[in-house]
Design a protein around this motif. Structure first.
Motif, PDB file in Angstrom:
ATOM      1  N   ASN A 222      12.437  99.122 -68.955  1.00  0.00           N
ATOM      2  CA  ASN A 222      13.554  99.752 -69.671  1.00  0.00           C
ATOM      3  C   ASN A 222      14.673 100.191 -68.731  1.00  0.00           C
ATOM      4  O   ASN A 222      15.206 101.295 -68.839  1.00  0.00           O
ATOM      5  N   GLY A 223      15.013  99.345 -67.792  1.00  0.00           N
ATOM      6  CA  GLY A 223      16.128  99.622 -66.888  1.00  0.00           C
ATOM      7  C   GLY A 223      15.740 100.306 -65.598  1.00  0.00           C
ATOM      8  O   GLY A 223      16.562 100.445 -64.708  1.00  0.00           O
ATOM      9  N   CYS A 224      14.489 100.746 -65.467  1.00  0.00           N
ATOM     10  CA  CYS A 224      14.025 101.407 -64.248  1.00  0.00           C
ATOM     11  C   CYS A 224      13.272 100.382 -63.404  1.00  0.00           C
ATOM     12  O   CYS A 224      12.217  99.895 -63.825  1.00  0.00           O
ATOM     13  N   PRO A 225      13.785 100.034 -62.210  1.00  0.00           N
ATOM     14  CA  PRO A 225      13.130  99.024 -61.380  1.00  0.00           C
ATOM     15  C   PRO A 225      11.749  99.473 -60.929  1.00  0.00           C
ATOM     16  O   PRO A 225      11.509 100.660 -60.693  1.00  0.00           O
ATOM     17  N   TYR A 226      10.824  98.519 -60.829  1.00  0.00           N
ATOM     18  CA  TYR A 226       9.489  98.826 -60.322  1.00  0.00           C
ATOM     19  C   TYR A 226       9.584  99.377 -58.909  1.00  0.00           C
ATOM     20  O   TYR A 226      10.327  98.874 -58.090  1.00  0.00           O
ATOM     21  N   GLY A 227       8.850 100.448 -58.636  1.00  0.00           N
ATOM     22  CA  GLY A 227       8.864 101.088 -57.332  1.00  0.00           C
ATOM     23  C   GLY A 227       9.829 102.252 -57.241  1.00  0.00           C
ATOM     24  O   GLY A 227       9.898 102.927 -56.228  1.00  0.00           O
ATOM     25  N   ALA A 228      10.584 102.516 -58.287  1.00  0.00           N
ATOM     26  CA  ALA A 228      11.570 103.595 -58.280  1.00  0.00           C
ATOM     27  C   ALA A 228      11.139 104.720 -59.224  1.00  0.00           C
ATOM     28  O   ALA A 228      10.243 104.559 -60.038  1.00  0.00           O
ATOM     29  N   VAL A 229      11.801 105.859 -59.080  1.00  0.00           N
ATOM     30  CA  VAL A 229      11.664 106.970 -60.022  1.00  0.00           C
ATOM     31  C   VAL A 229      12.998 107.097 -60.738  1.00  0.00           C
ATOM     32  O   VAL A 229      14.045 107.143 -60.106  1.00  0.00           O
TER      33      VAL A 229
END
Length: 78
Positions: free
Chosen positions: A31-38
């Motif tokens: 949903n717009g949040c890249p894997y590995g990020a918060v």
């Protein structure tokens, strides 16, 4: 004993020819949040309906979250 040494030498040669494995970050997003990020979505924004987080953080440690009021969604996408 010579057979074991020959097998170990052959296995080492195969690994050396293949090269080292390289670590890469996962591709894609949730949903717009890249894997590995918060990611944080702003007040009254639902990540299930709005795939655009207002804040994306890639590092550990303290982050300035001043002027953040109300309820927010926070996701740590692994």
């Amino acid at each position: 004993m010579r057979g074991v040494a020959a097998l170990a030498t052959a296995a080492t040669a195969v690994v050396a020819m293949c090269g080292a494995a390289q670590a890469r970050p996962a591709e894609g997003d949730w949903n717009g949040c890249p894997y590995g990020a918060v990611c944080i979505w702003g007040q009254d924004r639902n990540p299930y309906l709005d795939p655009h987080p207002t804040n994306v953080y890639w590092s550990y440690g303290a982050h300035n979250l001043s002027n953040q009021y109300g309820d927010h969604y926070v996701f740590n996408v692994i």
